[in-house]
Design a protein around this motif. Structure first.
Motif, PDB file in Angstrom:
ATOM      1  N   HIS A 195       0.637  -1.193  -0.152  1.00 62.10           N
ATOM      2  CA  HIS A 195       0.009  -0.086   0.206  1.00 62.10           C
ATOM      3  C   HIS A 195       0.659   1.229   0.036  1.00 62.10           C
ATOM      4  O   HIS A 195       1.864   1.162   0.876  1.00 62.10           O
ATOM      5  N   VAL A 196       0.772   2.358  -0.837  1.00 60.82           N
ATOM      6  CA  VAL A 196       1.314   3.485  -0.849  1.00 60.82           C
ATOM      7  C   VAL A 196       0.007   4.594  -1.173  1.00 60.82           C
ATOM      8  O   VAL A 196      -0.916   4.289  -1.496  1.00 60.82           O
ATOM      9  N   SER A 254      -6.069   8.822  -1.951  1.00 60.64           N
ATOM     10  CA  SER A 254      -4.795   8.639  -2.723  1.00 60.64           C
ATOM     11  C   SER A 254      -4.156   7.189  -2.737  1.00 60.64           C
ATOM     12  O   SER A 254      -2.832   6.932  -3.112  1.00 60.64           O
ATOM     13  N   SER A 255      -4.830   6.273  -2.074  1.00 61.73           N
ATOM     14  CA  SER A 255      -4.412   5.006  -1.691  1.00 61.73           C
ATOM     15  C   SER A 255      -4.183   4.173  -3.205  1.00 61.73           C
ATOM     16  O   SER A 255      -5.352   4.116  -3.896  1.00 61.73           O
ATOM     17  N   ARG A 256      -3.206   3.567  -3.217  1.00 59.63           N
ATOM     18  CA  ARG A 256      -2.971   2.466  -4.472  1.00 59.63           C
ATOM     19  C   ARG A 256      -2.038   1.274  -3.817  1.00 59.63           C
ATOM     20  O   ARG A 256      -1.386   1.504  -2.577  1.00 59.63           O
ATOM     21  N   LEU A 257      -2.430   0.225  -4.458  1.00 58.24           N
ATOM     22  CA  LEU A 257      -1.266  -0.963  -4.278  1.00 58.24           C
ATOM     23  C   LEU A 257      -0.203  -0.842  -5.335  1.00 58.24           C
ATOM     24  O   LEU A 257      -0.330  -0.844  -6.216  1.00 58.24           O
ATOM     25  N   SER A 258       1.125  -0.623  -4.939  1.00 58.42           N
ATOM     26  CA  SER A 258       2.073  -0.610  -5.574  1.00 58.42           C
ATOM     27  C   SER A 258       2.338  -1.677  -6.678  1.00 58.42           C
ATOM     28  O   SER A 258       3.050  -1.155  -7.715  1.00 58.42           O
ATOM     29  N   CYS A 259       2.006  -2.732  -6.450  1.00 53.11           N
ATOM     30  CA  CYS A 259       1.900  -3.929  -7.099  1.00 53.11           C
ATOM     31  C   CYS A 259       1.174  -3.808  -8.458  1.00 53.11           C
ATOM     32  O   CYS A 259       1.364  -4.590  -9.410  1.00 53.11           O
ATOM     33  N   GLN A 260       0.215  -3.060  -8.493  1.00 53.66           N
ATOM     34  CA  GLN A 260      -0.633  -2.984  -9.590  1.00 53.66           C
ATOM     35  C   GLN A 260      -0.286  -1.665 -10.533  1.00 53.66           C
ATOM     36  O   GLN A 260      -0.943  -1.292 -11.362  1.00 53.66           O
ATOM     37  N   LEU A 261       0.793  -0.800 -10.148  1.00 50.71           N
ATOM     38  CA  LEU A 261       1.296   0.284 -10.783  1.00 50.71           C
ATOM     39  C   LEU A 261       2.536  -0.202 -11.866  1.00 50.71           C
ATOM     40  O   LEU A 261       3.478  -0.358 -11.265  1.00 50.71           O
ATOM     41  N   GLN A 262       2.252  -0.645 -13.118  1.00 48.74           N
ATOM     42  CA  GLN A 262       3.134  -1.013 -13.939  1.00 48.74           C
ATOM     43  C   GLN A 262       3.948  -0.036 -14.334  1.00 48.74           C
ATOM     44  O   GLN A 262       3.372   1.072 -14.915  1.00 48.74           O
ATOM     45  N   ILE A 263       5.263   0.016 -14.419  1.00 49.48           N
ATOM     46  CA  ILE A 263       6.277   0.748 -15.001  1.00 49.48           C
ATOM     47  C   ILE A 263       6.172   1.067 -16.314  1.00 49.48           C
ATOM     48  O   ILE A 263       5.902   0.160 -17.222  1.00 49.48           O
ATOM     49  N   SER A 264       5.994   2.351 -16.627  1.00 51.90           N
ATOM     50  CA  SER A 264       6.016   2.774 -18.155  1.00 51.90           C
ATOM     51  C   SER A 264       6.549   3.990 -18.310  1.00 51.90           C
ATOM     52  O   SER A 264       6.749   4.716 -17.271  1.00 51.90           O
ATOM     53  N   ASP A 265       6.823   4.820 -19.390  1.00 51.93           N
ATOM     54  CA  ASP A 265       7.499   6.041 -19.629  1.00 51.93           C
ATOM     55  C   ASP A 265       6.266   7.050 -18.920  1.00 51.93           C
ATOM     56  O   ASP A 265       6.578   8.081 -18.251  1.00 51.93           O
ATOM     57  N   ALA A 266       5.051   6.576 -18.824  1.00 51.18           N
ATOM     58  CA  ALA A 266       3.881   7.283 -18.207  1.00 51.18           C
ATOM     59  C   ALA A 266       3.687   7.340 -16.933  1.00 51.18           C
ATOM     60  O   ALA A 266       3.379   8.633 -16.398  1.00 51.18           O
ATOM     61  N   LEU A 267       4.702   6.618 -16.057  1.00 49.79           N
ATOM     62  CA  LEU A 267       4.894   6.840 -14.656  1.00 49.79           C
ATOM     63  C   LEU A 267       6.061   7.562 -14.548  1.00 49.79           C
ATOM     64  O   LEU A 267       6.295   7.964 -13.116  1.00 49.79           O
TER      65      LEU A 267
END
Length: 107
Positions: free
Chosen positions: A50-51, A82-95
């Protein structure tokens, strides 16, 4: 590749260059960053990655899936807008430029 800033509860910051196809969680784990436990290994089941997304951050995030939404109701630190699971945020140039706050506790 994306540059991710991880803000720790004590005020320190760690900035990491995280290559795709990792996630924000995996970027923290492969760099031995404390504050993200990720007990389930990134399958959106435990909530220990969680982040909080920084409110000033203008990075556009992917829409939250139903399973992520459900897990966020059972996290050790309070859920916020503003909570998200960091495991669900796929790295891409958009991030690139994403800023996340690590909660006080994960479990």
């Amino acid at each position: 590749m994306a540059r991710i800033t991880y803000k720790h509860p004590n005020g320190t910051e760690t900035v990491l260059e995280v290559p795709a196809p990792n996630t924000v969680m995996r970027g923290a784990k492969i760099n031995n960053l404390e504050g993200i436990e990720a007990q389930c290994g990134g399958s959106a089941q435990c909530g220990t990655c969680h982040v909080y997304i920084d409110e000033a951050c203008t990075v556009r995030l992917p829409e939250m899936a139903d399973d992520e939404d459900e897990v966020l109701y059972g996290t050790a630190s309070p859920r916020r807008d503003s909570s998200r699971l960091s495991c669900q945020l796929q790295i891409s140039d958009a991030l690139d430029g994403l800023v996340v706050h690590l909660p006080e506790r994960q479990s």
